[in-house]
Design a protein around this motif. Structure first.
Motif, PDB file in Angstrom:
ATOM      1  N   PHE A 144       0.842  -1.198   0.000  1.00  0.00           N
ATOM      2  CA  PHE A 144       0.000   0.000   0.000  1.00  0.00           C
ATOM      3  C   PHE A 144       0.881   1.253   0.000  1.00  0.00           C
ATOM      4  O   PHE A 144       1.847   1.348   0.762  1.00  0.00           O
ATOM      5  CB  PHE A 144      -0.901  -0.021   1.244  1.00  0.00           C
ATOM      6  N   THR A 145       0.584   2.206  -0.866  1.00  0.00           N
ATOM      7  CA  THR A 145       1.303   3.465  -1.112  1.00  0.00           C
ATOM      8  C   THR A 145       2.583   3.278  -1.913  1.00  0.00           C
ATOM      9  O   THR A 145       3.218   4.267  -2.296  1.00  0.00           O
ATOM     10  CB  THR A 145       1.645   4.239   0.193  1.00  0.00           C
ATOM     11  N   GLU A 146       3.008   2.025  -2.157  1.00  0.00           N
ATOM     12  CA  GLU A 146       4.232   1.809  -2.929  1.00  0.00           C
ATOM     13  C   GLU A 146       3.970   2.012  -4.416  1.00  0.00           C
ATOM     14  O   GLU A 146       2.872   1.735  -4.915  1.00  0.00           O
ATOM     15  CB  GLU A 146       4.782   0.410  -2.671  1.00  0.00           C
ATOM     16  N   HIS A 147       5.028   2.458  -5.118  1.00  0.00           N
ATOM     17  CA  HIS A 147       4.886   2.777  -6.541  1.00  0.00           C
ATOM     18  C   HIS A 147       5.091   1.561  -7.429  1.00  0.00           C
ATOM     19  O   HIS A 147       4.425   1.405  -8.450  1.00  0.00           O
ATOM     20  CB  HIS A 147       5.888   3.868  -6.927  1.00  0.00           C
ATOM     21  N   LYS A 148       5.999   0.665  -7.060  1.00  0.00           N
ATOM     22  CA  LYS A 148       6.341  -0.477  -7.888  1.00  0.00           C
ATOM     23  C   LYS A 148       5.971  -1.791  -7.205  1.00  0.00           C
ATOM     24  O   LYS A 148       5.998  -1.898  -5.979  1.00  0.00           O
ATOM     25  CB  LYS A 148       7.837  -0.479  -8.213  1.00  0.00           C
ATOM     26  N   ALA A 149       5.640  -2.764  -8.045  1.00  0.00           N
ATOM     27  CA  ALA A 149       5.330  -4.108  -7.542  1.00  0.00           C
ATOM     28  C   ALA A 149       6.555  -5.007  -7.693  1.00  0.00           C
ATOM     29  O   ALA A 149       7.377  -4.825  -8.595  1.00  0.00           O
ATOM     30  CB  ALA A 149       4.152  -4.701  -8.304  1.00  0.00           C
ATOM     31  N   SER A 150       6.663  -5.989  -6.824  1.00  0.00           N
ATOM     32  CA  SER A 150       7.747  -6.970  -6.881  1.00  0.00           C
ATOM     33  C   SER A 150       7.165  -8.324  -7.250  1.00  0.00           C
ATOM     34  O   SER A 150       6.067  -8.696  -6.799  1.00  0.00           O
ATOM     35  CB  SER A 150       8.453  -7.068  -5.526  1.00  0.00           C
ATOM     36  N   GLU A 151       7.922  -9.089  -8.058  1.00  0.00           N
ATOM     37  CA  GLU A 151       7.450 -10.406  -8.455  1.00  0.00           C
ATOM     38  C   GLU A 151       7.634 -11.395  -7.311  1.00  0.00           C
ATOM     39  O   GLU A 151       8.685 -11.428  -6.657  1.00  0.00           O
ATOM     40  CB  GLU A 151       8.201 -10.899  -9.692  1.00  0.00           C
ATOM     41  N   LEU A 152       6.608 -12.200  -7.094  1.00  0.00           N
ATOM     42  CA  LEU A 152       6.641 -13.214  -6.053  1.00  0.00           C
ATOM     43  C   LEU A 152       7.087 -14.538  -6.666  1.00  0.00           C
ATOM     44  O   LEU A 152       6.426 -15.074  -7.563  1.00  0.00           O
ATOM     45  CB  LEU A 152       5.257 -13.369  -5.415  1.00  0.00           C
ATOM     46  N   ALA A 153       8.199 -15.064  -6.197  1.00  0.00           N
ATOM     47  CA  ALA A 153       8.728 -16.318  -6.747  1.00  0.00           C
ATOM     48  C   ALA A 153       7.956 -17.521  -6.203  1.00  0.00           C
ATOM     49  O   ALA A 153       7.607 -17.568  -5.019  1.00  0.00           O
ATOM     50  CB  ALA A 153      10.207 -16.452  -6.399  1.00  0.00           C
ATOM     51  N   TYR A 154       7.661 -18.464  -7.075  1.00  0.00           N
ATOM     52  CA  TYR A 154       7.066 -19.736  -6.663  1.00  0.00           C
ATOM     53  C   TYR A 154       7.330 -20.751  -7.762  1.00  0.00           C
ATOM     54  O   TYR A 154       7.623 -20.396  -8.901  1.00  0.00           O
ATOM     55  CB  TYR A 154       5.572 -19.596  -6.380  1.00  0.00           C
ATOM     56  N   GLN A 155       7.244 -22.016  -7.442  1.00  0.00           N
ATOM     57  CA  GLN A 155       7.570 -23.071  -8.386  1.00  0.00           C
ATOM     58  C   GLN A 155       6.299 -23.636  -9.013  1.00  0.00           C
ATOM     59  O   GLN A 155       5.311 -23.869  -8.318  1.00  0.00           O
ATOM     60  CB  GLN A 155       8.365 -24.192  -7.709  1.00  0.00           C
ATOM     61  N   TRP A 156       6.363 -23.863 -10.322  1.00  0.00           N
ATOM     62  CA  TRP A 156       5.239 -24.483 -11.008  1.00  0.00           C
ATOM     63  C   TRP A 156       5.717 -25.029 -12.342  1.00  0.00           C
ATOM     64  O   TRP A 156       6.781 -24.656 -12.845  1.00  0.00           O
ATOM     65  CB  TRP A 156       4.102 -23.495 -11.203  1.00  0.00           C
TER      66      TRP A 156
END
Length: 348
Positions: free
Chosen positions: A275-287
């Motif tokens: 919340f209030t952040e400008h950029k999103a970060s990718e969430l790592a997961y295996q698939w």
């Protein structure tokens, strides 16, 4: 009671069945002992391809011959009731593809038959087993998004334009009187329930954009989950989305809470923005990016196998799945009557 291994018969050899046979054949502790299809030639071909010892065009005869632990029904809805009756008479558990029966009344009848016979009836509902939804569920349960207030899934498969729509893969789609919701959005009804719980009301506005098909192929469905939480399914099979494979996620999702926002894109990447952040970060997961929907058919069948091997709880029983079908009927009722349907009024 847990088992050491599982004997399985598969009924059906249509387009989607390939993912079932592949999944069963990749699992240890499983033996596919028979394949059934109304066309014996097709059954024989699958038996040869997957090294299955018995093939037949009569399900009852095949079940009596092979005596499996369960039968995987991978055939159209009109065949489901008969198949469940046959399996119930023989005391054999059933996995049934969706759409689960042709109507709610038929689905309820199948559940009753299974209960009276003392057999397990499981619905092969695989979208909730797509790996990105399992990961999203973990994020939601962690509370990192805070109070979730809004969610939206935009279905954009891009396969529904013109007179050739669906013909190359599943041509019967063109002739279904109820299409988008009955065949496709039912997956997201189940997925929304898996992620957010039970909705309190539903409002829908459905339409047909391709005159070459019989049923609806676009529409918006608004789910009210209470506590100010609402989710939107916005589906249109004529339109596409940014992806290298439009059948991977089939669209894009966004979930917004008081502490942040989660996004799922067409490459199955999950992004988190505080919340209030400008950029999103990718969430790592295996698939696994293979077969259909991140190998979700394998994930579903593996979940079912573990139920038999270790007695872990099963998520998708026939009785529990009736809630999805009641919701489906409420969606169609809402669109027809142009009004919000309170789900408390839906009878059991």
């Amino acid at each position: 009671m847990s088992k050491q291994s599982l004997k399985v018969v598969c009924s059906g050899t249509g387009y989607f069945s390939q993912f079932h046979y592949d999944a069963w054949s990749r699992l240890s502790n499983v033996n596919i002992v028979g394949v059934c299809n109304r066309t014996k030639k097709a059954a024989d071909e699958f038996a040869e391809k997957y090294a299955i010892p018995h093939s037949c065009d009569n399900l009852e005869s095949l079940l009596m011959l092979t005596k499996p632990d369960l039968v995987d029904i991978i055939t159209p809805p009109a065949t489901h009731l008969t198949a469940v009756k046959i399996a119930a008479r023989l005391g054999i558990d059933v996995i049934c593809q969706k759409p689960f029966g042709e109507t709610l009344e038929v689905a309820k009848q199948m559940v009753k038959i299974a209960e009276e016979a003392g057999i397990k009836l499981i619905v092969h509902e695989n979208f909730r087993f797509m790996p990105w939804y399992r990961k999203i569920k973990q994020v939601l349960d962690s509370g990192s998004l805070g109070d979730v207030l809004n969610a939206e899934f935009r279905l954009r498969t891009g396969d529904g334009q013109g007179p050739e729509a669906y013909l190359s893969r599943q041509p019967y789609f063109q002739h279904m009187p109820k299409f988008l919701v009955h065949e496709t959005a039912i997956h997201f009804i189940d997925t929304f329930r898996y992620l957010f719980g039970e909705p309190k009301s539903v409002y829908a506005d459905l339409r047909r954009c391709n005159d070459n098909i019989q049923g609806e192929d676009a529409g918006i469905i608004l789910f009210d989950f209470g506590n100010n939480m609402r989710a939107i399914f916005d589906g249109n099979r004529l339109l596409d989305h940014a992806t290298t494979n439009p059948r991977r996620t089939m669209g894009e999702m966004k979930i917004s809470g008081t502490k942040g926002e989660l996004s799922l894109d067409g490459e199955a990447r999950i992004w988190l923005r505080g919340f209030t952040e400008h950029k999103a970060s990718e969430l790592a997961y295996q698939w696994n990016d293979q077969n259909f929907g991140g190998d979700c058919v394998f994930n579903t069948i593996e979940h079912i196998l573990q139920h038999y091997l270790t007695a872990q709880p099963i998520e998708n029983t026939g009785k529990e799945y009736l809630a999805n079908i009641r919701l489906e009927e409420a969606v169609y009722q809402s669109s027809f009557e142009a009004r919000k349907i309170p789900l408390q009024s839906q009878t059991t």
